[in-house]
Design a protein around this motif. Structure first.
Motif, PDB file in Angstrom:
ATOM      1  N   LEU A   1       0.834  -1.212   0.000  1.00 28.61           N
ATOM      2  CA  LEU A   1       0.000   0.000   0.000  1.00 28.61           C
ATOM      3  C   LEU A   1       0.866   1.259   0.000  1.00 28.61           C
ATOM      4  O   LEU A   1       0.564   2.236  -0.696  1.00 28.61           O
ATOM      5  N   ILE A   2       1.961   1.234   0.744  1.00 30.72           N
ATOM      6  CA  ILE A   2       2.826   2.420   0.806  1.00 30.72           C
ATOM      7  C   ILE A   2       3.597   2.576  -0.508  1.00 30.72           C
ATOM      8  O   ILE A   2       3.704   3.681  -1.050  1.00 30.72           O
ATOM      9  N   LEU A   3       4.070   1.461  -1.069  1.00 32.29           N
ATOM     10  CA  LEU A   3       4.721   1.533  -2.387  1.00 32.29           C
ATOM     11  C   LEU A   3       3.751   2.091  -3.434  1.00 32.29           C
ATOM     12  O   LEU A   3       4.113   2.929  -4.260  1.00 32.29           O
ATOM     13  N   TYR A   4       2.488   1.645  -3.356  1.00 32.62           N
ATOM     14  CA  TYR A   4       1.455   2.095  -4.305  1.00 32.62           C
ATOM     15  C   TYR A   4       1.271   3.616  -4.200  1.00 32.62           C
ATOM     16  O   TYR A   4       1.196   4.319  -5.208  1.00 32.62           O
ATOM     17  N   GLY A   5       1.256   4.146  -2.970  1.00 31.54           N
ATOM     18  CA  GLY A   5       1.131   5.589  -2.775  1.00 31.54           C
ATOM     19  C   GLY A   5       2.354   6.345  -3.269  1.00 31.54           C
ATOM     20  O   GLY A   5       2.240   7.441  -3.837  1.00 31.54           O
ATOM     21  N   LEU A   6       3.536   5.724  -3.103  1.00 29.55           N
ATOM     22  CA  LEU A   6       4.785   6.363  -3.552  1.00 29.55           C
ATOM     23  C   LEU A   6       4.839   6.419  -5.079  1.00 29.55           C
ATOM     24  O   LEU A   6       5.073   7.482  -5.665  1.00 29.55           O
TER      25      LEU A   6
ATOM     26  N   TYR B   1      -4.634   8.897   2.489  1.00 25.82           N
ATOM     27  CA  TYR B   1      -5.429   7.813   3.082  1.00 25.82           C
ATOM     28  C   TYR B   1      -5.020   6.512   2.408  1.00 25.82           C
ATOM     29  O   TYR B   1      -5.265   6.326   1.215  1.00 25.82           O
ATOM     30  N   LEU B   2      -4.354   5.621   3.138  1.00 28.91           N
ATOM     31  CA  LEU B   2      -3.837   4.371   2.562  1.00 28.91           C
ATOM     32  C   LEU B   2      -4.975   3.457   2.127  1.00 28.91           C
ATOM     33  O   LEU B   2      -4.850   2.712   1.150  1.00 28.91           O
ATOM     34  N   ASP B   3      -6.130   3.520   2.821  1.00 28.37           N
ATOM     35  CA  ASP B   3      -7.385   2.892   2.426  1.00 28.37           C
ATOM     36  C   ASP B   3      -7.244   1.416   2.070  1.00 28.37           C
ATOM     37  O   ASP B   3      -7.525   1.000   0.929  1.00 28.37           O
ATOM     38  N   GLN B   4      -6.867   0.592   3.043  1.00 25.18           N
ATOM     39  CA  GLN B   4      -6.632  -0.837   2.793  1.00 25.18           C
ATOM     40  C   GLN B   4      -7.848  -1.534   2.193  1.00 25.18           C
ATOM     41  O   GLN B   4      -7.711  -2.392   1.323  1.00 25.18           O
ATOM     42  N   PHE B   5      -9.079  -1.161   2.656  1.00 20.56           N
ATOM     43  CA  PHE B   5     -10.261  -1.902   2.217  1.00 20.56           C
ATOM     44  C   PHE B   5     -10.550  -1.709   0.728  1.00 20.56           C
ATOM     45  O   PHE B   5     -11.079  -2.592   0.072  1.00 20.56           O
TER      46      PHE B   5
ATOM     47  N   ILE C   1     -15.316   4.632  10.677  1.00 19.25           N
ATOM     48  CA  ILE C   1     -13.853   4.708  10.533  1.00 19.25           C
ATOM     49  C   ILE C   1     -13.439   5.165   9.132  1.00 19.25           C
ATOM     50  O   ILE C   1     -12.498   5.950   8.985  1.00 19.25           O
ATOM     51  N   TYR C   2     -14.155   4.713   8.094  1.00 24.16           N
ATOM     52  CA  TYR C   2     -13.759   5.071   6.719  1.00 24.16           C
ATOM     53  C   TYR C   2     -13.905   6.585   6.496  1.00 24.16           C
ATOM     54  O   TYR C   2     -12.968   7.251   6.066  1.00 24.16           O
ATOM     55  N   ALA C   3     -15.096   7.116   6.809  1.00 22.92           N
ATOM     56  CA  ALA C   3     -15.380   8.535   6.553  1.00 22.92           C
ATOM     57  C   ALA C   3     -14.452   9.425   7.380  1.00 22.92           C
ATOM     58  O   ALA C   3     -13.928  10.441   6.879  1.00 22.92           O
TER      59      ALA C   3
END
Ligand SMILES: Cc1ncc(COP(=O)(O)O)c(C=O)c1O
Length: 359
Positions: A63-68, A149-153, A134-136
């Motif tokens: 997820l962090i690589l995806y954001g980078l 927002y890393l937004d795992q779901f 939690i999402y909002a």
């Protein structure tokens, strides 16, 4: 004075994550002992040995690589998540490694143990009274502080490379090549985000294996009915007792079309199964591993009844130490109105006879 090139920070951040991956060994694939005359082998992929103690170590890195690589995470970006569990612990670890602030939105009911674990890696918890918010709240916090927002779901299924790149599926198949049944008949996993089951489901199709993927679902979760009815808007509105798996709604990263079967599993059975696991193998695991085991036992009983031989793979998702106050605490079990004895008897009978009574 020249302004620093933001790409340089991004390049170095990716180098740091790659270096961490390079320092880490792959997780083990253990054997769960079954009677040899059954002709069926059961394997446990031990994700509890990751540096942050769970299968979420892989997802957090992705997820962090995806954001980078999407240019959304830069020097000084605050990382935000909606998770009270394993994901937040792993994301806090990587955020600390990159020198970034990490805030996770958690229900006020989250265990002190979990909070301590997130704060150990420098993470900060932001509390909400209503767990469905939690999402909002995470989205609001991210826009308020120009964070990410890393937004795992939502992004778990997108951020994980299903073709390989040492994802969990490629690792399992590589570790089975010398076994008598190198291509498993079944892979059994739980679903929180749904990312792990999506990775396995896509990988076995991509590699043209006949392997089928089963998802086990605890009580109160939306996945079983959602999958059976094909409804992605199905909700129960209730939280799961088995941490990490089971959701009040069908999450965006749950890809029902790559799942061959969803098996509902009673919580008492999950919690009885982790006790059997510890007695028979010394592996000390969390409740979601018990849910996996019960699903695997059911499918093995079905294979035996059909005269099938082969292998089945499931996961040890995280370690038991996190659940001393809950899943391994008899007072907590009683306070939840759970009776493990009949489920324990069912498991013991299965391991002795190969039969699983579905009653
Ligand atoms: C302990 C544990 N088991 C299983 C899972 C399920 O993984 P996924 O989110 O990939 O569906 C999770 C997810 O949070 C977890 O924390």
């Amino acid at each position: 004075m020249t302004t620093p090139d933001p790409r340089e920070w991004c390049r170095d951040a990716i180098r740091v994550l790659e270096a961490d991956a390079n320092r880490s060994a792959d997780t083990h694939l253990h054997v769960f002992p079954l009677p040899p005359e059954w002709g069926i082998d059961l394997y446990l992929k031990d994700e509890s040995v990751h540096p942050t103690g769970s299968l979420k170590h892989r997802l957090a890195r992705s997820l962090i690589l995806y954001g980078l690589v999407n240019g959304r995470i830069r020097k000084g970006t605050t990382l935000i998540e909606a998770s009270s569990g394993s994901t937040a612990v792993s994301e806090a670890y990587f955020a600390q490694m990159l020198g970034l602030d990490f805030v996770t939105v958690v229900p006020r009911s989250t265990s002190a143990e979990k909070i301590r674990f997130i704060e150990f890696y420098g993470g900060r918890c932001h509390y909400v009274d209503d767990p469905t918010q939690i999402y909002a709240e995470a989205e609001r916090l991210a826009s308020e502080c120009s964070g990410y927002y890393l937004d795992q779901f939502t992004l778990a299924e997108r951020a994980t490379d299903w073709r390989g790149n040492n994802n969990i599926a490629e690792s399992v198949f590589a570790q089975l090549v010398a076994e008598r049944f190198p291509i498993p008949t079944w892979i059994v996993v739980g679903a929180g985000t749904g990312g792990t089951s999506a990775t396995f489901g896509r990988y076995v199709r991509y590699r043209r294996h006949e392997t089928r993927v089963a998802v086990v679902d605890p009580e109160n979760s939306a996945y079983y009915e959602g999958w059976k009815s094909g409804r992605t808007d199905y909700t129960t509105g209730k939280p799961s007792r088995i941490e990490g798996i089971g959701r009040p709604r069908v999450e965006p990263s749950f890809i029902g079309d790559v799942i061959d079967e969803v098996l509902p599993v009673r919580d008492a059975a999950s919690l009885a199964a982790i006790r059997v696991l510890r007695e028979r193998t010394r592996h000390w695991a969390g409740g979601s591993t018990g849910t996996n085991l019960v699903g695997a036992f059911q499918l093995i009983a079905r294979m035996l009844a059909a005269g099938e031989r082969g292998s089945v793979v499931t996961l040890i998702c995280d370690g038991g130490a996190r659940y001393e106050a809950t899943h391994y605490n008899d007072e907590w079990i009683t306070s939840q109105g759970l009776d493990l004895a009949p489920e324990r008897a069912r498991i013991d009978r299965f391991l002795a006879t190969g039969e699983w009574d579905l009653a």
